[in-house]
Design an enzyme around this catalytic site. Structure first.
Site, PDB file in Angstrom:
ATOM      1  N   PRO A 132       0.792  -1.222   0.000  1.00  0.00           N
ATOM      2  CA  PRO A 132       0.000   0.000   0.000  1.00  0.00           C
ATOM      3  C   PRO A 132       0.828   1.276   0.000  1.00  0.00           C
ATOM      4  O   PRO A 132       1.856   1.364   0.661  1.00  0.00           O
ATOM      5  CB  PRO A 132      -0.833  -0.101   1.284  1.00  0.00           C
ATOM      6  CG  PRO A 132      -0.148  -1.101   2.128  1.00  0.00           C
ATOM      7  CD  PRO A 132       0.565  -2.027   1.201  1.00  0.00           C
ATOM      8  N   ASN A 133       0.341   2.205  -0.796  1.00  0.00           N
ATOM      9  CA  ASN A 133       0.860   3.564  -0.924  1.00  0.00           C
ATOM     10  C   ASN A 133       2.191   3.657  -1.660  1.00  0.00           C
ATOM     11  O   ASN A 133       2.671   4.758  -1.921  1.00  0.00           O
ATOM     12  CB  ASN A 133       0.962   4.241   0.452  1.00  0.00           C
ATOM     13  CG  ASN A 133      -0.383   4.291   1.144  1.00  0.00           C
ATOM     14  OD1 ASN A 133      -1.366   4.710   0.540  1.00  0.00           O
ATOM     15  ND2 ASN A 133      -0.448   3.837   2.374  1.00  0.00           N
ATOM     16  N   ARG A 188       4.874  11.192  -2.595  1.00  0.00           N
ATOM     17  CA  ARG A 188       4.476  11.231  -1.179  1.00  0.00           C
ATOM     18  C   ARG A 188       5.699  11.339  -0.271  1.00  0.00           C
ATOM     19  O   ARG A 188       6.714  10.702  -0.515  1.00  0.00           O
ATOM     20  CB  ARG A 188       3.657   9.996  -0.808  1.00  0.00           C
ATOM     21  CG  ARG A 188       4.506   8.726  -0.676  1.00  0.00           C
ATOM     22  CD  ARG A 188       3.683   7.522  -0.253  1.00  0.00           C
ATOM     23  NE  ARG A 188       3.563   7.428   1.172  1.00  0.00           N
ATOM     24  CZ  ARG A 188       3.779   6.299   1.860  1.00  0.00           C
ATOM     25  NH1 ARG A 188       4.124   5.197   1.254  1.00  0.00           N
ATOM     26  NH2 ARG A 188       3.636   6.285   3.160  1.00  0.00           N
ATOM     27  N   TYR A 218      10.742   8.988   1.510  1.00  0.00           N
ATOM     28  CA  TYR A 218      10.746   7.989   0.449  1.00  0.00           C
ATOM     29  C   TYR A 218      11.487   8.406  -0.821  1.00  0.00           C
ATOM     30  O   TYR A 218      11.602   7.605  -1.742  1.00  0.00           O
ATOM     31  CB  TYR A 218       9.297   7.602   0.097  1.00  0.00           C
ATOM     32  CG  TYR A 218       8.585   6.983   1.271  1.00  0.00           C
ATOM     33  CD1 TYR A 218       8.887   5.693   1.683  1.00  0.00           C
ATOM     34  CD2 TYR A 218       7.636   7.693   1.988  1.00  0.00           C
ATOM     35  CE1 TYR A 218       8.257   5.122   2.772  1.00  0.00           C
ATOM     36  CE2 TYR A 218       6.991   7.127   3.079  1.00  0.00           C
ATOM     37  CZ  TYR A 218       7.309   5.846   3.462  1.00  0.00           C
ATOM     38  OH  TYR A 218       6.679   5.274   4.543  1.00  0.00           O
ATOM     39  N   ASN A 227       8.068  -5.408  -0.398  1.00  0.00           N
ATOM     40  CA  ASN A 227       7.856  -4.288   0.508  1.00  0.00           C
ATOM     41  C   ASN A 227       6.360  -4.225   0.757  1.00  0.00           C
ATOM     42  O   ASN A 227       5.612  -3.715  -0.065  1.00  0.00           O
ATOM     43  CB  ASN A 227       8.373  -2.988  -0.114  1.00  0.00           C
ATOM     44  CG  ASN A 227       8.272  -1.812   0.829  1.00  0.00           C
ATOM     45  OD1 ASN A 227       7.542  -1.853   1.808  1.00  0.00           O
ATOM     46  ND2 ASN A 227       9.003  -0.755   0.521  1.00  0.00           N
ATOM     47  N   ALA A 235       2.788  -0.791   5.151  1.00  0.00           N
ATOM     48  CA  ALA A 235       2.182  -0.865   6.486  1.00  0.00           C
ATOM     49  C   ALA A 235       1.685  -2.258   6.838  1.00  0.00           C
ATOM     50  O   ALA A 235       1.595  -2.604   8.021  1.00  0.00           O
ATOM     51  CB  ALA A 235       1.038   0.146   6.589  1.00  0.00           C
ATOM     52  N   HIS A 239       3.483  -4.666   9.407  1.00  0.00           N
ATOM     53  CA  HIS A 239       3.300  -4.579  10.849  1.00  0.00           C
ATOM     54  C   HIS A 239       1.939  -5.077  11.312  1.00  0.00           C
ATOM     55  O   HIS A 239       1.690  -5.148  12.517  1.00  0.00           O
ATOM     56  CB  HIS A 239       3.490  -3.120  11.287  1.00  0.00           C
ATOM     57  CG  HIS A 239       4.579  -2.426  10.562  1.00  0.00           C
ATOM     58  ND1 HIS A 239       5.911  -2.767  10.721  1.00  0.00           N
ATOM     59  CD2 HIS A 239       4.546  -1.463   9.613  1.00  0.00           C
ATOM     60  CE1 HIS A 239       6.639  -2.008   9.919  1.00  0.00           C
ATOM     61  NE2 HIS A 239       5.839  -1.215   9.234  1.00  0.00           N
ATOM     62  N   GLU A 280      12.313  -9.289   2.696  1.00  0.00           N
ATOM     63  CA  GLU A 280      11.519  -8.120   3.086  1.00  0.00           C
ATOM     64  C   GLU A 280      12.383  -6.881   2.931  1.00  0.00           C
ATOM     65  O   GLU A 280      13.515  -6.855   3.410  1.00  0.00           O
ATOM     66  CB  GLU A 280      11.080  -8.293   4.548  1.00  0.00           C
ATOM     67  CG  GLU A 280      10.331  -7.125   5.120  1.00  0.00           C
ATOM     68  CD  GLU A 280      10.003  -7.315   6.597  1.00  0.00           C
ATOM     69  OE1 GLU A 280       9.954  -6.297   7.307  1.00  0.00           O
ATOM     70  OE2 GLU A 280       9.801  -8.470   7.049  1.00  0.00           O
ATOM     71  N   HIS A 319      12.452  -2.399   2.989  1.00  0.00           N
ATOM     72  CA  HIS A 319      11.840  -1.116   3.328  1.00  0.00           C
ATOM     73  C   HIS A 319      12.755  -0.004   2.837  1.00  0.00           C
ATOM     74  O   HIS A 319      13.981  -0.102   2.962  1.00  0.00           O
ATOM     75  CB  HIS A 319      11.611  -0.988   4.832  1.00  0.00           C
ATOM     76  CG  HIS A 319      10.710  -2.044   5.359  1.00  0.00           C
ATOM     77  ND1 HIS A 319       9.344  -1.999   5.192  1.00  0.00           N
ATOM     78  CD2 HIS A 319      10.977  -3.204   6.004  1.00  0.00           C
ATOM     79  CE1 HIS A 319       8.812  -3.077   5.723  1.00  0.00           C
ATOM     80  NE2 HIS A 319       9.778  -3.835   6.216  1.00  0.00           N
ATOM     81  N   ARG A 345      11.825   5.223  13.004  1.00  0.00           N
ATOM     82  CA  ARG A 345      10.500   5.815  12.874  1.00  0.00           C
ATOM     83  C   ARG A 345       9.615   5.418  14.061  1.00  0.00           C
ATOM     84  O   ARG A 345      10.120   4.999  15.093  1.00  0.00           O
ATOM     85  CB  ARG A 345       9.893   5.384  11.533  1.00  0.00           C
ATOM     86  CG  ARG A 345      10.752   5.886  10.356  1.00  0.00           C
ATOM     87  CD  ARG A 345      10.172   5.587   9.026  1.00  0.00           C
ATOM     88  NE  ARG A 345       8.901   6.309   8.858  1.00  0.00           N
ATOM     89  CZ  ARG A 345       8.037   6.032   7.897  1.00  0.00           C
ATOM     90  NH1 ARG A 345       8.281   5.055   7.034  1.00  0.00           N
ATOM     91  NH2 ARG A 345       6.923   6.721   7.788  1.00  0.00           N
TER      92      ARG A 345
END
Length: 137
Positions: free
Chosen positions: A9-10, A17, A22, A71, A74, A77, A95, A97, A104
């Site tokens: 997502p996103n 964004r 990012y 990736n 969200a 988590h 995985e 990121h 963060r």
């Protein structure tokens, strides 16, 4: 070698964004550069904002690809379903990121997927994907 990259997502908003977190680049230009640098690798790319679609993609490619770079955004988590999908397939998953999740919010420090992944790469921007690729080469 066949590598599937899956973004959650996103991540379709990369380059627009939260550029301070990012970066300035969208994912497609980065993937084009990566593909030309590693022209012996057959890349497939998939992005979805929908958890079930990500699970379906893992099931689809998880028995026929050499590696998956994921990736989950969200969902990293929060998604037991994605974690279980990774556990249920044969293809190893790394995985990744873009940001350093440990620098963060505290809730980002926990990955439900990690125990079922080959490894985790976090905090190197889009270079995280290339580092994951190198683990498969």
């Amino acid at each position: 070698m066949k590598i599937q990259i899956i973004n959650g997502p996103n991540l379709n908003l990369l380059g627009t964004r939260e550029k301070s977190i990012y970066g300035e680049s969208g994912f497609e230009p980065f993937l084009k550069e990566l593909s030309s640098k590693y022209n012996s690798v057959e890349f497939s790319y998939y992005q979805s904002n929908v958890e079930g679609e990500l699970i379906n993609k893992l099931h689809e490619v998880g028995f026929s690809y050499d590696g998956i770079i994921m990736n989950a955004g969200a969902y990293t988590h929060t998604s037991v379903g994605i974690s279980d999908a990774i556990a249920g397939i044969n293809t190893p998953v790394v995985e990744v990121h873009i940001s350093n999740v440990y620098a963060r919010e505290e809730y980002r420090h926990v990955s439900l997927m990690a125990k079922n992944c080959k490894g985790i790469i976090t905090g190197f921007g889009l270079k995280s994907y290339e580092l994951a690729l190198q683990s498969f080469l």
